[in-house]
Design a protein around this motif. Structure first.
Motif, short mmCIF file in Angstrom:
data_model
loop_
_atom_site.label_atom_id
_atom_site.label_comp_id
_atom_site.label_asym_id
_atom_site.label_seq_id
_atom_site.Cartn_x
_atom_site.Cartn_y
_atom_site.Cartn_z
N GLU A 1 9.86 3.85 2.59
CA GLU A 1 9.76 3.88 3.69
C GLU A 1 10.19 4.06 4.97
OE1 GLU A 1 5.90 4.17 5.02
OE2 GLU A 1 5.57 4.08 2.36
N ASP A 2 11.85 3.47 4.91
CA ASP A 2 12.51 3.52 5.87
C ASP A 2 13.87 2.83 5.28
OD1 ASP A 2 14.20 2.82 8.11
OD2 ASP A 2 13.08 0.90 8.37
N SER B 1 0.89 -2.89 5.93
CA SER B 1 1.46 -1.63 5.97
C SER B 1 3.40 -2.04 5.84
CB SER B 1 1.49 -0.92 7.29
OG SER B 1 1.66 -1.98 8.37
N PRO B 2 3.34 -1.27 5.15
CA PRO B 2 5.09 -1.78 5.51
C PRO B 2 6.73 -2.22 6.68
CG PRO B 2 4.78 0.76 4.07
CD PRO B 2 3.55 0.21 5.32
N GLU B 3 5.69 -1.45 7.78
CA GLU B 3 5.76 -1.97 8.64
C GLU B 3 5.90 -3.72 9.12
OE1 GLU B 3 5.60 2.18 8.55
OE2 GLU B 3 3.98 1.00 8.75
N ILE C 1 15.15 -8.65 0.08
CA ILE C 1 13.24 -8.38 -0.24
C ILE C 1 13.32 -7.15 0.56
CG2 ILE C 1 11.73 -9.51 -0.07
CD1 ILE C 1 12.29 -11.52 -0.88
N LEU C 2 13.22 -7.13 1.72
CA LEU C 2 14.06 -6.08 3.23
C LEU C 2 14.21 -5.19 2.66
CD1 LEU C 2 14.89 -7.88 6.29
CD2 LEU C 2 12.83 -7.07 5.63
N ALA D 1 20.57 4.67 -1.99
CA ALA D 1 21.51 5.72 -1.19
C ALA D 1 21.44 7.32 -2.10
CB ALA D 1 23.17 5.81 -0.85
N GLY D 2 21.91 7.15 -3.01
CA GLY D 2 21.69 8.77 -3.47
C GLY D 2 22.97 9.38 -3.08
N ALA D 3 21.71 10.31 -3.66
CA ALA D 3 23.26 11.75 -3.24
C ALA D 3 23.65 11.93 -1.86
CB ALA D 3 22.28 12.73 -3.54
#
Length: 223
Positions: free
Chosen positions: A102-103, A71-73, A95-96, A136-138
């Motif tokens: 997911e986060d 899992s990502p966590e 890498i994080l 970040a995108g928009a």
């Protein structure tokens, strides 16, 4: 006269040998110390090299194990728990930041930490800037994204071409299709652009209703 000259030469030579012996007796230990320093220094260098290689292997194994988590966590927790050097910490933070779906907030925070660290090598910091704009995108004002990208799109910067590509996409976001087509066609002729980047640029130009230029004559870097 010849005997006198010979006698003087012998005495002079004897005096020289005597002086040399006295100098060696007084300062000869310096040579021994220098040799000792060279030997010890070589040993320390080899030890540090061995330690660095061991640390790098340990870090690499830890990253691989962390990325194998289900899992990502679990992946983020394993990466955050690694024992790392300053340089390895910067790489770990990048890498994080690779799992923003997911986060997103955590990814942006990790990238901000890399960007804010003045000791981070420029190549990693520029990569973090490029990645942050994409993540970040928009959610980030367009003007701020453009300012960040322009800073790393300067001649000589390692990700100049990729930053220029993202700047062209900002033009599309603003509805400036003609300017975006011109920017992408210029980028397609840039010698710093990879084949994949040129292909992407041609696809976007076509999608915008423009005509992709041939990439045969590359423009000078930074042009």
């Amino acid at each position: 006269m010849s005997n006198n000259d010979s006698f003087i030469d012998e005495v002079t030579e004897e005096v020289r040998r005597d002086r040399l012996f006295r100098v060696y007796k007084r300062y000869g230990w310096i040579g021994g110390v220098l040799i000792l320093v060279v030997v010890v220094g070589s040993g320390v260098i080899e030890w540090r090299k061995s330690q660095a290689e061991s640390s790098a292997r340990g870090f690499g194994d830890g990253v691989i194990d962390a990325l194998d988590m289900s899992s990502p966590e679990e992946r983020r927790a394993a990466l955050a728990g690694l024992s790392v050097s300053a340089d390895q910490a910067r790489l770990r933070d990048l890498i994080l930041a690779s799992d923003p779906t997911e986060d997103k907030a955590g990814a942006l925070a990790a990238l901000d930490a890399v960007i804010a660290d003045g000791k981070t090598p420029a190549v990693w910091r520029d990569l973090a800037v490029l990645r942050r704009v994409a993540v970040a995108g928009a959610d980030q004002p367009l003007a701020e994204r453009r300012s960040a990208l322009e800073a790393i799109a300067a001649p000589g910067r390692p990700y100049r071409a990729l930053a220029a590509e993202q700047l062209a996409h900002l033009l599309i976001e603003e509805g400036k299709a003609d300017e975006a087509i011109a920017a992408l066609n210029t980028l397609a002729q840039d010698q710093d652009s990879s084949g994949a980047l040129r292909a992407r640029a041609a696809q976007v130009v076509t999608a915008l209703g423009g005509t992709p230029v041939a990439a045969g004559n590359a423009a000078p870097a930074g042009g």
